[in-house]
Design a protein around this motif. Structure first.
Motif, short mmCIF file in Angstrom:
data_model
loop_
_atom_site.label_atom_id
_atom_site.label_comp_id
_atom_site.label_asym_id
_atom_site.label_seq_id
_atom_site.Cartn_x
_atom_site.Cartn_y
_atom_site.Cartn_z
N GLU B 116 0.84 -1.20 0.00
CA GLU B 116 0.00 0.00 0.00
C GLU B 116 0.88 1.25 0.00
O GLU B 116 0.65 2.18 -0.77
CB GLU B 116 -0.93 -0.04 1.21
N ARG B 117 1.88 1.24 0.88
CA ARG B 117 2.76 2.41 0.98
C ARG B 117 3.54 2.66 -0.29
O ARG B 117 3.63 3.78 -0.78
CB ARG B 117 3.80 2.19 2.09
N VAL B 118 4.14 1.57 -0.81
CA VAL B 118 5.16 1.75 -1.84
C VAL B 118 4.57 1.72 -3.25
O VAL B 118 4.95 2.51 -4.10
CB VAL B 118 6.25 0.67 -1.69
N LEU B 119 3.61 0.82 -3.50
CA LEU B 119 3.12 0.66 -4.87
C LEU B 119 1.78 1.35 -5.11
O LEU B 119 1.57 1.95 -6.16
CB LEU B 119 2.97 -0.83 -5.21
N ILE B 120 0.86 1.22 -4.17
CA ILE B 120 -0.51 1.67 -4.43
C ILE B 120 -0.63 3.18 -4.26
O ILE B 120 -1.26 3.87 -5.05
CB ILE B 120 -1.51 0.96 -3.51
N ARG B 121 -0.03 3.70 -3.20
CA ARG B 121 -0.24 5.11 -2.87
C ARG B 121 0.12 6.07 -4.00
O ARG B 121 -0.62 7.02 -4.25
CB ARG B 121 0.53 5.47 -1.59
N PRO B 122 1.22 5.82 -4.71
CA PRO B 122 1.55 6.77 -5.78
C PRO B 122 0.59 6.72 -6.97
O PRO B 122 0.64 7.60 -7.82
CB PRO B 122 2.96 6.34 -6.22
N VAL B 123 -0.26 5.71 -7.05
CA VAL B 123 -1.10 5.60 -8.26
C VAL B 123 -2.60 5.67 -7.95
O VAL B 123 -3.41 5.19 -8.71
CB VAL B 123 -0.80 4.29 -9.04
N TYR B 124 -2.95 6.32 -6.82
CA TYR B 124 -4.36 6.53 -6.53
C TYR B 124 -5.05 7.24 -7.70
O TYR B 124 -4.51 8.18 -8.26
CB TYR B 124 -4.53 7.44 -5.30
N GLY B 125 -6.23 6.78 -8.04
CA GLY B 125 -7.03 7.51 -9.01
C GLY B 125 -6.69 7.22 -10.46
O GLY B 125 -7.28 7.79 -11.35
N ASP B 126 -5.72 6.33 -10.72
CA ASP B 126 -5.32 6.07 -12.10
C ASP B 126 -5.34 4.56 -12.35
O ASP B 126 -4.41 3.85 -12.00
CB ASP B 126 -3.92 6.65 -12.33
N HIS B 127 -6.43 4.08 -12.94
CA HIS B 127 -6.60 2.64 -13.09
C HIS B 127 -5.53 1.98 -13.93
O HIS B 127 -5.03 0.91 -13.59
CB HIS B 127 -7.98 2.33 -13.68
N LEU B 128 -5.15 2.64 -15.02
CA LEU B 128 -4.17 2.01 -15.91
C LEU B 128 -2.86 1.80 -15.16
O LEU B 128 -2.27 0.72 -15.19
CB LEU B 128 -3.96 2.88 -17.15
N LYS B 129 -2.41 2.84 -14.46
CA LYS B 129 -1.17 2.70 -13.69
C LYS B 129 -1.31 1.65 -12.61
O LYS B 129 -0.37 0.92 -12.31
CB LYS B 129 -0.77 4.04 -13.08
N GLN B 130 -2.50 1.59 -12.00
CA GLN B 130 -2.71 0.59 -10.95
C GLN B 130 -2.55 -0.81 -11.52
O GLN B 130 -1.89 -1.67 -10.91
CB GLN B 130 -4.12 0.73 -10.36
N ILE B 131 -3.14 -1.05 -12.68
CA ILE B 131 -3.05 -2.39 -13.28
C ILE B 131 -1.60 -2.70 -13.59
O ILE B 131 -1.08 -3.77 -13.23
CB ILE B 131 -3.92 -2.46 -14.55
N LEU B 132 -0.90 -1.75 -14.22
CA LEU B 132 0.48 -2.01 -14.62
C LEU B 132 1.37 -2.25 -13.41
O LEU B 132 2.13 -3.22 -13.36
CB LEU B 132 1.01 -0.83 -15.44
N ARG B 223 -6.75 6.72 6.05
CA ARG B 223 -6.35 5.91 7.19
C ARG B 223 -7.21 4.65 7.25
O ARG B 223 -6.74 3.55 7.49
CB ARG B 223 -6.53 6.74 8.46
N LEU B 224 -8.49 4.85 7.01
CA LEU B 224 -9.43 3.74 6.99
C LEU B 224 -9.03 2.74 5.92
O LEU B 224 -9.02 1.53 6.12
CB LEU B 224 -10.81 4.31 6.68
N PHE B 225 -8.64 3.30 4.77
CA PHE B 225 -8.28 2.46 3.63
C PHE B 225 -7.05 1.60 3.95
O PHE B 225 -7.01 0.41 3.65
CB PHE B 225 -8.01 3.34 2.42
N VAL B 226 -6.04 2.23 4.57
CA VAL B 226 -4.84 1.46 4.90
C VAL B 226 -5.21 0.31 5.83
O VAL B 226 -4.79 -0.84 5.65
CB VAL B 226 -3.76 2.36 5.55
N GLY B 227 -6.06 0.60 6.82
CA GLY B 227 -6.50 -0.44 7.74
C GLY B 227 -7.21 -1.57 7.02
O GLY B 227 -6.93 -2.75 7.25
N VAL B 228 -8.11 -1.21 6.11
CA VAL B 228 -8.85 -2.24 5.37
C VAL B 228 -7.91 -3.02 4.45
O VAL B 228 -8.02 -4.24 4.33
CB VAL B 228 -10.00 -1.59 4.56
N PHE B 229 -6.99 -2.31 3.85
CA PHE B 229 -6.05 -2.97 2.94
C PHE B 229 -5.22 -4.01 3.69
O PHE B 229 -5.06 -5.15 3.24
CB PHE B 229 -5.12 -1.93 2.30
N VAL B 230 -4.71 -3.61 4.86
CA VAL B 230 -3.88 -4.52 5.64
C VAL B 230 -4.72 -5.70 6.14
O VAL B 230 -4.31 -6.86 6.03
CB VAL B 230 -3.23 -3.76 6.82
#
Ligand SMILES: Nc1ncnc2c1ncn2[C@@H]1O[C@H](COP(=O)(O)OP(=O)(O)OP(=O)(O)O)[C@@H](O)[C@H]1O
Ligand SMILES: [Mg+2]
Lengths: 241, 324
Positions: B116-132, B223-230
């Motif tokens: 979540e910290r390293v890969l997901i956070r920088p690509v919030y809101g961008d589906h294509l980047k998330q998939i890649l 914060r809620l999201f990080v908790g749910v993700f973990v």
């Protein structure tokens, strides 16, 4: 002159490549109700969203009760005491009326006497207390959205088109609710299309056009000046009922 | 938006339609229990993913890694403790199983936090980047699993208490499947309680529907999201551990292999809906077992067909969340 509750100066907002707010300046006096009027697409919703931190202002300053919130995140703006009723009402359809209000009460539970007061304002909220918010009628949803914003005392209420799509009888009910709110000294900024509604509630008024404020003043002065209304809003009072 | 029970009928309907096709009642009982067990495990693996999508609109293809890593964590502990398990009895088995399951959850949850910290956070809101980026993460972490645990398939010792079968009438019911159903139901019940009886749960349900409004009420959705993700990653780890014990082996690709099925379940259920995810998982599990017996070649296709039919009936899934 006491400090205004909300002071907006030179605010610019870009959405993607579009420059929507192009230098917005106006103030909302403490304890009063200010109407924000303007044609479709003038930027009224964008203005409220920028205050809430849902869009980020690219220039200018926004102050609430003396606090600079120009760069504040949305939860921080809310915690400062700003409540927002969006144009689509933003109710949680899958939650009950009770859960919607409980979530809005940051103390954890709504205060009992305040709840009584809200139920008197909007009796449907009591009737459908355990019903799903998604099952409420359009008018009841709007009432829930407003009830949620006032479940605890707030410094500033931002309400986007509370009469949108409502029948005249419900609008009358809404006027009464806002009158009652005005008696509590809550400061309000209300976006409206319904000039009749705006005129009966507004203390002061700000009119937007193409991303700028083109007029500010007292509501009664604008209400008395048909020519000004036509020029600013593009519609005569008659056309607005 | 009345309480909607119709989709629930799909489970008994599929089971009853399968009965005459399968022909023999004992075989049908065995298949049904197997299908329910598989469904429960898929539910555990998928539930985190659906919440993550609902809350932050994040597409996470790396979810498969959490499954694999959970399986490896459990395998490591169980292999170390195989001596404990030689002693007969439930107590000694539990003394190995509980640490193994906890290791699986902890390892996957930690990896989830890191992702979540390293890969997901920088690509919030961008589906294509998330998939890649999450596809890339999946591949890289599969290779890292090879580096840490070696490239070979690891056989997984299964404790004695949950090996073998009960015989009920003429039907043989594997103990492990019953255990999986019990654990799955417990996880579902716990999730239901958290979601419906706690303030955090209220926030999650509201956040899945309209995250912006939750923020406007003064709560930090991140914060809620990080908790749910973990938490979701931890559950995927638990599901992975159970899946591995079911198959009695572990390999780095196992998470990626079930990922298609998991996405089908999330879509069938309605993005963001935990109840829908549970129901979808049971349907997919049952169907996979019935078709696996009746027409093995159609096993994968049957789930895709199920998804198509469900979406024709309800285009946003069985229990769509009212996104504002
Ligand atoms: N998300 C968005 N992306 C691009 N443009 C947008 C977006 N939201 C609003 N706009 C544009 O910004 C301008 C102002 O929109 P806004 O919704 O603030 O107007 P409004 O005064 O609230 O109108 P209405 O009375 O119809 O609600 C419009 O031209 C609109 O097309
Ligand atoms: Mg608007």
């Amino acid at each position: 002159m006491p400090e205004p509750m909300l002071a907006i100066a030179g605010v610019n907002t870009h959405i993607g490549q579009y420059h929507i707010l192009q230098g917005v300046d106006f103030e909302v006096p403490r304890g009063g109700l200010t109407m924000l009027l303007g044609r479709n697409g003038a930027g009224k919703t964008t203005c409220l969203r920028t205050i809430m931190g849902l869009w980020r202002a690219s220039a200018g300053s926004i102050r609430v009760d003396g606090h600079d919130i120009t760069r504040a995140a949305t939860p921080d703006v809310a915690q400062l005491g700003v409540a927002y009723v969006p144009e689509n009402m933003g109710i949680f359809a899958g939650l009950t009326v009770e859960e919607n209000l409980r979530l809005a009460a940051r103390a954890g539970e709504p205060d009992a006497s305040r709840l009584e007061w809200i139920w008197r304002l909007f009796p449907a909220m009591k009737t459908f207390w355990h019903g799903l918010a998604g099952n409420l009628s359009g008018g009841q949803k709007q009432m829930l959205a407003i009830a949620r914003a006032i479940v605890e005392p707030r410094r500033l209420l931002l309400v986007d088109e509370p009469t949108k799509g409502l029948a005249p009888a419900i609008i009358a009910n809404m006027v009464e609710a806002f009158r009652e709110l005005k008696r509590t000294d809550t400061t309000m900024l209300v976006v409206e299309q319904n000039f009749h509604f705006a005129r009966s509630l507004g203390d002061t008024v700000a009119v937007m056009d193409s991303g700028r404020i083109v007029h500010t003043g007292r509501m009664d002065a604008l209400a008395a000046d048909a020519a000004l209304q036509t020029r600013l809003l593009g519609l005569s009072l008659d056309a607005h009922q | 938006m009345k309480k909607d029970w119709t989709p629930l009928a799909l489970v008994p309907v599929i089971a009853l339609v399968a009965l005459p096709l399968v022909g023999s009642a004992p075989t049908w009982v065995t298949l049904t229990v197997a299908g329910l067990a598989m469904g429960m495990m898929i539910f555990m693996m998928a539930s985190g993913l659906t919440l993550v999508f609902g809350l932050m609109d994040v597409l996470n293809f790396a979810h498969g890694v959490f499954i694999s890593v959970g399986a490896y964590g459990a395998a490591t502990v169980l292999t170390r403790m195989s001596r404990q398990m030689e002693a007969e009895g439930l107590a000694s088995d539990l003394s190995a199983m509980i640490p193994a399951v906890l290791a699986a959850i902890a390892l996957a949850a930690f990896l989830g936090w890191f992702f979540e910290r390293v890969l997901i956070r920088p690509v919030y809101g961008d589906h294509l980047k998330q998939i890649l980026i999450t596809m890339g993460g999946l591949i890289v972490f599969e290779q890292l699993i090879h580096v840490v645990w070696g490239p070979d398939i690891i056989p997984l010792p299964r404790p004695g208490t949950i090996t073998g079968s009960f015989i009920v009438g003429e039907a043989a019911i594997e103990r492990y499947r019953v255990a999986a159903v019990v654990v799955g139901l417990a996880v579902f019940a716990a999730m239901w309680l958290v979601l419906n009886r706690t303030r955090i749960g209220l926030l999650v349900r509201a956040g899945v529907e309209n995250p912006e409004m939750v923020e406007s009420l003064g709560y930090r959705i991140r914060r809620l999201f990080v908790g749910v993700f973990v938490a979701g990653s931890g559950l995927a780890g638990l599901g992975g551990a159970m899946w591995a014990m079911y198959q009695e082996q572990v390999n780095a690709q196992m998470g990626a292999q079930v990922l298609v099925m998991i996405f089908i379940v999330v879509i069938i259920g309605g993005l963001g809906s935990v109840g829908g995810c549970f129901l979808g998982a049971l349907l997919v599990g049952l169907l996979a077992n019935y078709t696996g017996y009746l027409a093995p070649k159609l096993a994968l296709g049957s789930n895709i067909l199920l998804m198509v039919l469900v979406l024709l009936w309800r285009p946003r899934g069985l229990y769509p969340i009212g996104k504002a």
